[in-house]
Design an enzyme around this catalytic site. Sequence first.
Site, PDB file in Angstrom:
ATOM      1  CD  GLU A   8      21.034  65.520-160.642  1.00  0.00           C
ATOM      2  OE1 GLU A   8      21.764  64.774-161.296  1.00  0.00           O
ATOM      3  OE2 GLU A   8      21.409  66.626-160.204  1.00  0.00           O
ATOM      4  CB  THR A  49      14.550  64.959-160.310  1.00  0.00           C
ATOM      5  OG1 THR A  49      15.795  65.598-160.009  1.00  0.00           O
ATOM      6  CG2 THR A  49      14.855  63.764-161.204  1.00  0.00           C
ATOM      7  CB  THR A 102       9.770  55.982-144.655  1.00  0.00           C
ATOM      8  OG1 THR A 102      10.318  55.482-145.888  1.00  0.00           O
ATOM      9  CG2 THR A 102       8.752  54.986-144.112  1.00  0.00           C
ATOM     10  CE1 TYR A 158      16.745  60.040-158.245  1.00  0.00           C
ATOM     11  CE2 TYR A 158      17.664  62.058-159.193  1.00  0.00           C
ATOM     12  CZ  TYR A 158      16.685  61.413-158.438  1.00  0.00           C
ATOM     13  OH  TYR A 158      15.654  62.140-157.892  1.00  0.00           O
ATOM     14  CG  ASP A 183      10.578  47.329-152.801  1.00  0.00           C
ATOM     15  OD1 ASP A 183      11.422  47.204-151.889  1.00  0.00           O
ATOM     16  OD2 ASP A 183      10.857  47.814-153.918  1.00  0.00           O
ATOM     17  CE  LYS A 229      13.261  59.987-159.313  1.00  0.00           C
ATOM     18  NZ  LYS A 229      11.963  59.985-158.639  1.00  0.00           N
TER      19      LYS A 229
HETATM   20  P1  NAP Z   1      14.135  60.287-149.869  1.00  0.00           P
HETATM   21  O1  NAP Z   1      14.147  61.040-148.588  1.00  0.00           O
HETATM   22  O2  NAP Z   1      15.352  59.553-150.300  1.00  0.00           O
HETATM   23  O3  NAP Z   1      12.901  59.261-149.802  1.00  0.00           O
HETATM   24  C1  NAP Z   1      12.739  58.249-150.744  1.00  0.00           C
HETATM   25  C2  NAP Z   1      11.628  57.344-150.287  1.00  0.00           C
HETATM   26  O4  NAP Z   1      11.505  56.257-151.206  1.00  0.00           O
HETATM   27  C3  NAP Z   1      11.877  56.694-148.903  1.00  0.00           C
HETATM   28  O5  NAP Z   1      10.640  56.549-148.252  1.00  0.00           O
HETATM   29  C4  NAP Z   1      12.421  55.320-149.291  1.00  0.00           C
HETATM   30  O6  NAP Z   1      12.247  54.322-148.296  1.00  0.00           O
HETATM   31  C5  NAP Z   1      11.542  55.028-150.494  1.00  0.00           C
HETATM   32  N1  NAP Z   1      12.051  53.978-151.360  1.00  0.00           N
HETATM   33  C6  NAP Z   1      13.275  53.818-151.882  1.00  0.00           C
HETATM   34  N2  NAP Z   1      13.334  52.727-152.657  1.00  0.00           N
HETATM   35  C7  NAP Z   1      12.102  52.175-152.607  1.00  0.00           C
HETATM   36  C8  NAP Z   1      11.516  51.008-153.164  1.00  0.00           C
HETATM   37  N3  NAP Z   1      12.219  50.180-153.942  1.00  0.00           N
HETATM   38  N4  NAP Z   1      10.210  50.737-152.910  1.00  0.00           N
HETATM   39  C9  NAP Z   1       9.489  51.549-152.102  1.00  0.00           C
HETATM   40  N5  NAP Z   1       9.997  52.652-151.527  1.00  0.00           N
HETATM   41  C10 NAP Z   1      11.273  52.957-151.782  1.00  0.00           C
HETATM   42  O7  NAP Z   1      13.736  61.247-151.069  1.00  0.00           O
HETATM   43  P2  NAP Z   1      12.982  62.673-151.034  1.00  0.00           P
HETATM   44  O8  NAP Z   1      14.001  63.743-150.942  1.00  0.00           O
HETATM   45  O9  NAP Z   1      11.873  62.622-150.081  1.00  0.00           O
HETATM   46  O10 NAP Z   1      12.412  62.733-152.524  1.00  0.00           O
HETATM   47  C11 NAP Z   1      11.140  62.195-152.842  1.00  0.00           C
HETATM   48  C12 NAP Z   1      11.088  61.880-154.329  1.00  0.00           C
HETATM   49  O11 NAP Z   1      11.331  63.063-155.080  1.00  0.00           O
HETATM   50  C13 NAP Z   1      12.127  60.876-154.800  1.00  0.00           C
HETATM   51  O12 NAP Z   1      11.546  60.142-155.848  1.00  0.00           O
HETATM   52  C14 NAP Z   1      13.246  61.735-155.359  1.00  0.00           C
HETATM   53  O13 NAP Z   1      13.962  61.026-156.338  1.00  0.00           O
HETATM   54  C15 NAP Z   1      12.460  62.896-155.928  1.00  0.00           C
HETATM   55  N6  NAP Z   1      13.115  64.199-155.935  1.00  0.00           N
HETATM   56  C16 NAP Z   1      13.709  64.693-154.813  1.00  0.00           C
HETATM   57  C17 NAP Z   1      14.254  65.961-154.842  1.00  0.00           C
HETATM   58  C18 NAP Z   1      14.887  66.565-153.607  1.00  0.00           C
HETATM   59  O14 NAP Z   1      15.632  67.534-153.747  1.00  0.00           O
HETATM   60  N7  NAP Z   1      14.577  66.077-152.415  1.00  0.00           N
HETATM   61  C19 NAP Z   1      14.178  66.740-156.006  1.00  0.00           C
HETATM   62  C20 NAP Z   1      13.535  66.211-157.123  1.00  0.00           C
HETATM   63  C21 NAP Z   1      12.985  64.941-157.080  1.00  0.00           C
HETATM   64  P3  NAP Z   1      13.304  54.148-147.086  1.00  0.00           P
HETATM   65  O15 NAP Z   1      12.955  55.216-146.087  1.00  0.00           O
HETATM   66  O16 NAP Z   1      13.024  52.773-146.626  1.00  0.00           O
HETATM   67  O17 NAP Z   1      14.666  54.329-147.672  1.00  0.00           O
HETATM   68  O1  F7E Z   2      24.455  67.081-154.058  1.00  0.00           O
HETATM   69  C1  F7E Z   2      27.864  68.320-154.352  1.00  0.00           C
HETATM   70  C2  F7E Z   2      27.423  67.269-155.329  1.00  0.00           C
HETATM   71  O2  F7E Z   2      23.687  64.902-153.149  1.00  0.00           O
HETATM   72  C3  F7E Z   2      24.378  68.446-154.401  1.00  0.00           C
HETATM   73  C4  F7E Z   2      18.603  64.600-154.751  1.00  0.00           C
HETATM   74  O3  F7E Z   2      17.555  64.946-153.881  1.00  0.00           O
HETATM   75  O4  F7E Z   2      18.569  66.775-155.781  1.00  0.00           O
HETATM   76  C5  F7E Z   2      19.388  65.853-155.092  1.00  0.00           C
HETATM   77  O5  F7E Z   2      20.497  65.467-155.900  1.00  0.00           O
HETATM   78  C6  F7E Z   2      25.715  68.929-154.952  1.00  0.00           C
HETATM   79  C7  F7E Z   2      26.295  68.010-156.043  1.00  0.00           C
HETATM   80  O6  F7E Z   2      22.067  66.469-154.284  1.00  0.00           O
HETATM   81  C8  F7E Z   2      29.265  66.629-151.474  1.00  0.00           C
HETATM   82  O7  F7E Z   2      28.485  66.857-156.187  1.00  0.00           O
HETATM   83  C9  F7E Z   2      29.822  68.272-152.771  1.00  0.00           C
HETATM   84  O8  F7E Z   2      26.808  68.800-157.057  1.00  0.00           O
HETATM   85  O9  F7E Z   2      22.903  67.045-152.070  1.00  0.00           O
HETATM   86  P1  F7E Z   2      23.282  66.318-153.290  1.00  0.00           P
HETATM   87  P2  F7E Z   2      21.897  66.237-155.850  1.00  0.00           P
HETATM   88  O10 F7E Z   2      22.907  65.328-156.400  1.00  0.00           O
HETATM   89  O11 F7E Z   2      21.762  67.580-156.482  1.00  0.00           O
HETATM   90  C10 F7E Z   2      18.020  66.292-157.020  1.00  0.00           C
HETATM   91  C11 F7E Z   2      17.150  67.383-157.599  1.00  0.00           C
HETATM   92  C12 F7E Z   2      17.344  64.984-156.875  1.00  0.00           C
HETATM   93  O12 F7E Z   2      16.391  64.682-157.591  1.00  0.00           O
HETATM   94  C13 F7E Z   2      18.031  63.968-156.020  1.00  0.00           C
HETATM   95  O13 F7E Z   2      17.099  62.966-155.618  1.00  0.00           O
HETATM   96  O14 F7E Z   2      26.661  68.908-153.891  1.00  0.00           O
HETATM   97  N1  F7E Z   2      28.625  67.808-153.206  1.00  0.00           N
HETATM   98  N2  F7E Z   2      30.240  67.565-151.727  1.00  0.00           N
HETATM   99  C14 F7E Z   2      28.251  66.794-152.406  1.00  0.00           C
HETATM  100  N3  F7E Z   2      27.127  66.025-152.413  1.00  0.00           N
HETATM  101  C15 F7E Z   2      27.015  65.076-151.441  1.00  0.00           C
HETATM  102  N4  F7E Z   2      25.900  64.321-151.386  1.00  0.00           N
HETATM  103  N5  F7E Z   2      28.007  64.869-150.509  1.00  0.00           N
HETATM  104  C16 F7E Z   2      29.155  65.619-150.487  1.00  0.00           C
HETATM  105  O15 F7E Z   2      30.035  65.418-149.646  1.00  0.00           O
END
Ligand code: NAP
Ligand code: F7E
Length: 344
Positions: free
Chosen positions: A133, A131, A11, A154, A62, A158
């Site tokens: 991160e 990630t 989702t 987080y 879950d 990871k």
């Molecule tokens: P997202 O939009 O936050 O989606 C996370 C998904 O995980 C949602 O379907 C959520 O369900 C589900 N989820 C959360 N907790 C769960 C649980 N306890 N059991 C089962 N499902 C659960 O994240 P995304 O951006 O698509 O990212 C996908 C994956 O890549 C994540 O693991 C994230 O940490 C990782 N990642 C993301 C990025 C990025 O920039 N987007 C970069 C590097 C790694 P609900 O819809 O119900 O909340």
């Molecule tokens: O923040 C700054 C904040 O929350 C990016 C996740 O997908 O990518 C994501 O993590 C930057 C940070 O992403 C706001 O402090 C400023 O420096 O969009 P973000 P993130 O923390 O980089 C990594 C790769 C993942 O794996 C994660 O799942 O933006 N920032 N002002 C803010 N961030 C948020 N959210 N909101 C603000 O108002």
Amino acid sequence: MKKKALIFGVTGQDGSLLARLLIKKNYVVHGIKRRSSSFNTSRIDDIYQKYGDKSFFLHYGDVTDSLNIYSLVEKILPDEIYNLAAQSHVKVSFETPEYTANADALGPLRILEAIKNLKKRKKIKFYQASTSEMFGNSSPPQTENTKLEPESPYGTAKVFGYWITRNYRNAYNLFASNGILFNHEGIYRGETFVSKKITSAVAKIYLKKQKHITLGNLNAKRDWGDAQDYVDAMYLMMQQKKPDDFVISTGQSYTVKKFVELAFKAINIKIRWQGKGLSEIGCDAQNPKRIYVKVSSKYFRPNEVNFLKGSSSKAKKLLGWKPKKKFHVMVEEMVKYDIKQLKL
Ligand code: NAP
Ligand code: F7E
């Protein structure tokens, strides 16, 4: 026989894009959704309407529930499992560290155990959503060999997911790969991440439904790519003969400020920055009295990752992958999409 995939996190942003991609590639896709008191399937409703109970199946589940995972894996017996499920918000992880560790660290362990202990003989491939991160403030460009020094619960959870995937690959000869993905965005991005927070605010400002946006750290630098490009890379990793770990990034890094400037440019507003720290503002360069961006400490994190910029030369060489969409094109598309949605 069609290949079967099981997606945890279907989702979410990436899960919904991956489900579309795999259906296009003729897979039968099973997705896990969480029980929720309100609807949480908006990103996949159209897929379900078109392919539901034909090539797209949804199950409640879950990743904090071992019994649920074991029975789903035994019942579905997929060829490929993609673990995209996570509490994925870095700032929220400081407030819910135990839950974040349970879902993001133990979640992948539970799935790997289910694969390892499968009663029926089947070699299931496993993808773990790792990630950038995990690198924390290790110096850029970050590669597969860069030291992991996470700065948040987080990132720390990871790192466990990353290492347990490698451990099970080495100890039990599982096909288990890590995609170390840098930030990736797009029209399906959750509204609490900075990219979508900015583009949806800019869309509302354009339509006079909002006056300004309040952000946190404007100076953090991120290597922002396009979610569709990155989901393509996940699929490619799972088609390799051997499991491995790959950094997926664009090699370009921009500040949050630059993201703001490009988003406002999409509605023909040039932002000028004034002041410093909490007093910094972004105003209209033509009319400096008109303030569009403010800063609040509410959005600061206890620790910050300052500068992410990846190098994907391994993915380029072994997967033939490279990013297609340019940063400014992606930002403009997100703003235009958000305006269109608001007009519906
Ligand atoms: P997202 O939009 O936050 O989606 C996370 C998904 O995980 C949602 O379907 C959520 O369900 C589900 N989820 C959360 N907790 C769960 C649980 N306890 N059991 C089962 N499902 C659960 O994240 P995304 O951006 O698509 O990212 C996908 C994956 O890549 C994540 O693991 C994230 O940490 C990782 N990642 C993301 C990025 C990025 O920039 N987007 C970069 C590097 C790694 P609900 O819809 O119900 O909340
Ligand atoms: O923040 C700054 C904040 O929350 C990016 C996740 O997908 O990518 C994501 O993590 C930057 C940070 O992403 C706001 O402090 C400023 O420096 O969009 P973000 P993130 O923390 O980089 C990594 C790769 C993942 O794996 C994660 O799942 O933006 N920032 N002002 C803010 N961030 C948020 N959210 N909101 C603000 O108002």
